[in-house]
Motif scaffolding. Structure first.
Motif, PDB file in Angstrom:
ATOM      1  N   ASP A  37       6.759   2.813  -6.049  1.00 19.60           N
ATOM      2  CA  ASP A  37       6.459   2.952  -4.631  1.00 19.60           C
ATOM      3  C   ASP A  37       5.711   1.696  -4.185  1.00 19.60           C
ATOM      4  O   ASP A  37       5.072   1.019  -4.993  1.00 19.60           O
ATOM      5  CB  ASP A  37       5.681   4.239  -4.326  1.00 19.60           C
ATOM      6  N   THR A  38       5.821   1.373  -2.929  1.00 23.91           N
ATOM      7  CA  THR A  38       5.281   0.117  -2.419  1.00 23.91           C
ATOM      8  C   THR A  38       3.773   0.026  -2.596  1.00 23.91           C
ATOM      9  O   THR A  38       3.237  -1.058  -2.841  1.00 23.91           O
ATOM     10  CB  THR A  38       5.684  -0.077  -0.948  1.00 23.91           C
ATOM     11  N   SER A  39       3.078   1.140  -2.515  1.00 24.63           N
ATOM     12  CA  SER A  39       1.632   1.118  -2.678  1.00 24.63           C
ATOM     13  C   SER A  39       1.238   0.615  -4.069  1.00 24.63           C
ATOM     14  O   SER A  39       0.426  -0.303  -4.208  1.00 24.63           O
ATOM     15  CB  SER A  39       1.062   2.518  -2.441  1.00 24.63           C
ATOM     16  N   GLY A  84       8.882   0.482   3.551  1.00 29.70           N
ATOM     17  CA  GLY A  84       8.584   1.893   3.361  1.00 29.70           C
ATOM     18  C   GLY A  84       7.910   2.159   2.037  1.00 29.70           C
ATOM     19  O   GLY A  84       7.773   1.273   1.195  1.00 29.70           O
ATOM     20  N   TYR A  85       7.529   3.390   1.830  1.00 29.81           N
ATOM     21  CA  TYR A  85       6.817   3.820   0.628  1.00 29.81           C
ATOM     22  C   TYR A  85       7.743   3.838  -0.594  1.00 29.81           C
ATOM     23  O   TYR A  85       7.430   3.247  -1.619  1.00 29.81           O
ATOM     24  CB  TYR A  85       6.195   5.190   0.876  1.00 29.81           C
ATOM     25  N   MET A  94       2.245   0.383   4.604  1.00 32.93           N
ATOM     26  CA  MET A  94       3.270  -0.071   3.662  1.00 32.93           C
ATOM     27  C   MET A  94       3.910  -1.368   4.144  1.00 32.93           C
ATOM     28  O   MET A  94       4.258  -2.238   3.340  1.00 32.93           O
ATOM     29  CB  MET A  94       4.334   1.000   3.449  1.00 32.93           C
ATOM     30  N   THR A  95       4.043  -1.514   5.456  1.00 31.35           N
ATOM     31  CA  THR A  95       4.578  -2.763   6.004  1.00 31.35           C
ATOM     32  C   THR A  95       3.657  -3.926   5.660  1.00 31.35           C
ATOM     33  O   THR A  95       4.106  -4.968   5.174  1.00 31.35           O
ATOM     34  CB  THR A  95       4.785  -2.629   7.522  1.00 31.35           C
ATOM     35  N   LEU A 100       2.632  -8.707   2.318  1.00 31.98           N
ATOM     36  CA  LEU A 100       1.784  -9.524   1.455  1.00 31.98           C
ATOM     37  C   LEU A 100       2.481  -9.796   0.124  1.00 31.98           C
ATOM     38  O   LEU A 100       2.460 -10.922  -0.376  1.00 31.98           O
ATOM     39  CB  LEU A 100       0.423  -8.868   1.235  1.00 31.98           C
ATOM     40  N   CYS A 101       3.118  -8.788  -0.431  1.00 30.88           N
ATOM     41  CA  CYS A 101       3.894  -9.000  -1.666  1.00 30.88           C
ATOM     42  C   CYS A 101       4.982 -10.041  -1.441  1.00 30.88           C
ATOM     43  O   CYS A 101       5.200 -10.918  -2.283  1.00 30.88           O
ATOM     44  CB  CYS A 101       4.526  -7.694  -2.131  1.00 30.88           C
TER      45      CYS A 101
END
Length: 195
Positions: A37-39, A84-85, A94-95, A100-101
């Motif tokens: 998940d993006t988090s 998204g997540y 999440m955006t 940042l990633c």
């Protein structure tokens, strides 16, 4: 710190992150090998980038897989600039984390996903009791790296909000109250660290 006593343990931590990555999706989640998940991906990419900047070994294949995850979570067409997540279509937090990633993984300032995302963040400046410090933490970094008018507007709003909401009296002086469900779970230290 360049402390030689920390080099070995830091490299081992990076090796754990590398081994915990899902081999198909390129993501990370709460258990090694989960799809992602993006988090959680955001925290891992930040650790990998920090290690890379410190001169530790980060396999290029790990970063390439992380790019695969981001691509799977990125919005397109009318939702370009969002993340998204666990797939496309997401929250502001999440955006910001996905953007940042994306920056850490090498996108340029002229990248269409970044440009669209910056417009979204700039249209959603920090407001008390609206979004959370989790969103602010990532969006602040994204916009700082971009600079320009979006950063200037964000920085003014963020700076004033952080100063205005800090506790200044009594035994909790210097901290911030946990406000949302994530800050409640993490507590006062978490809320303060993100701010």
């Amino acid at each position: 710190t360049q402390d030689p006593d920390l080099r070995g343990p830091a490299q081992q931590a990076l090796q754990f992150i590398v081994a915990a990555q899902h081999p198909g999706t390129g993501g990370w989640r709460y258990t090694p090998g989960e799809a992602g998940d993006t988090s959680v991906v955001g925290w891992q990419v930040m650790a990998l980038k920090s290690g890379e900047m410190a001169g530790l070994e980060v396999p290029p294949a790990t970063l390439e897989l992380a790019r695969r995850w981001l691509a799977s979570a990125a919005g397109s067409a009318g939702s370009l600039g969002t993340f998204g997540y666990t797939g496309p279509g997401g929250s502001l937090a999440m955006t910001a984390e996905g953007l940042l990633c994306h920056q850490f993984l090498g996108c340029g300032q002229d990248d269409p996903q970044l440009a669209a995302g910056v417009r979204i963040l700039a249209a959603n400046l920090p407001q008390q009791d609206r979004e959370t410090s989790y969103y602010w933490y990532y969006a602040t970094q994204v916009l700082y790296h971009v600079q320009g008018p979006a950063w200037e507007a964000w920085n003014q709003a963020m700076r004033d909000l952080v100063v205005r909401t800090q506790i200044t009296q009594g035994p909790l002086a210097g901290t911030w109250d946990p406000r949302d469900q994530w800050e409640q779970a993490g507590g006062r230290l978490y809320a303060t660290c993100l701010r």
